[in-house]
Design a protein around this motif. Sequence first.
Motif, short mmCIF file in Angstrom:
data_model
loop_
_atom_site.label_atom_id
_atom_site.label_comp_id
_atom_site.label_asym_id
_atom_site.label_seq_id
_atom_site.Cartn_x
_atom_site.Cartn_y
_atom_site.Cartn_z
N VAL A 84 -0.52 -0.45 2.30
CA VAL A 84 0.66 -0.35 1.45
C VAL A 84 0.35 0.56 0.27
N ALA A 85 1.17 1.56 0.04
CA ALA A 85 1.00 2.48 -1.10
C ALA A 85 2.19 2.31 -2.02
N LEU A 86 1.92 1.97 -3.29
CA LEU A 86 2.97 1.74 -4.27
C LEU A 86 2.74 2.60 -5.51
N ALA A 87 3.79 2.75 -6.28
CA ALA A 87 3.77 3.69 -7.40
C ALA A 87 2.79 3.32 -8.49
N ASP A 88 2.75 2.03 -8.86
CA ASP A 88 1.88 1.64 -9.96
C ASP A 88 1.35 0.22 -9.76
N LEU A 89 0.45 -0.17 -10.65
CA LEU A 89 -0.21 -1.47 -10.53
C LEU A 89 0.79 -2.62 -10.66
N LYS A 90 1.75 -2.47 -11.53
CA LYS A 90 2.76 -3.53 -11.70
C LYS A 90 3.46 -3.81 -10.38
N ALA A 91 3.84 -2.74 -9.69
CA ALA A 91 4.50 -2.92 -8.39
C ALA A 91 3.55 -3.55 -7.38
#
Length: 266
Positions: free
Chosen positions: A248-255
């Motif tokens: 899984v690749a997400l935009a930022d750590l929060k996400a």
Amino acid sequence: MIDPSAEALGRAFVVLQAAMDALPYSMFWKDSSLRYYGCNASFAALAGLATPAEIAGRDDFDMPWPRAQAEKFRDDDHEVLTTGSAKLNILEVLRVDGEDRWVETHKLPLRDRAGTLLGVVGWFHDVTARKLADEVAARAHQEALQELATPLLPVADGVVVMPLVGTLDETRGTQATQILLAGVAEHRAHTAILDVTGVREIDTHVIEGIVRAARGVRLLGAEAVITGIRPAVAQAIAALGIPLEGVVALADLKAGVAHALRARHG
């Protein structure tokens, strides 16, 4: 009254040689043409001589060490002669009988009572054990710093985060992978987040390493999440054709944390 006889001078020389031999150093003295006047027993043993007297008249090119090493010794001696100043704490390698030994060498101008320059006197002692201990300590310190630079943070039950900051080279990438996989196993994590937001530079080897780390996480039964991939890194991954199936690749750590928490309550 000082006895000037040859016999008395001979006794004085014997005593002086015995005193030099008793020192815990390898000691030598040379004339102004950089040929040996003499040495103590320790130095003679290193030079493969039966007695210190055998060294008289020889130069460094008659010694058993390599020519490049002999040239380095003569360069240091020449500097002492031309400047008239001591050259102290020279840390160098002395190669004898195929074995490298670290030695700490000190060289000074040799003068008579009137101040006339006679040559060079020097001594050294083996510091190999100290050098090796310093190298071990330095490696341990570097490893400790690297561990601090690649922390693994448990942020919730079954969720670990590894935030990477700075320059990520192949060595550090390998270490990060090892720490990440060990942490997943230790914390019995169901989700491992690798955050690369703060990484300034990532080369091809490191990109491949990150993907391998993510695959390793999956083999341990956890979900791998990569966050903070910048456009340039995404383009590099695409150009390399590295498959990211199951990652899984997400935009930022929060996400990434939000995703992990949803998976936890799934």
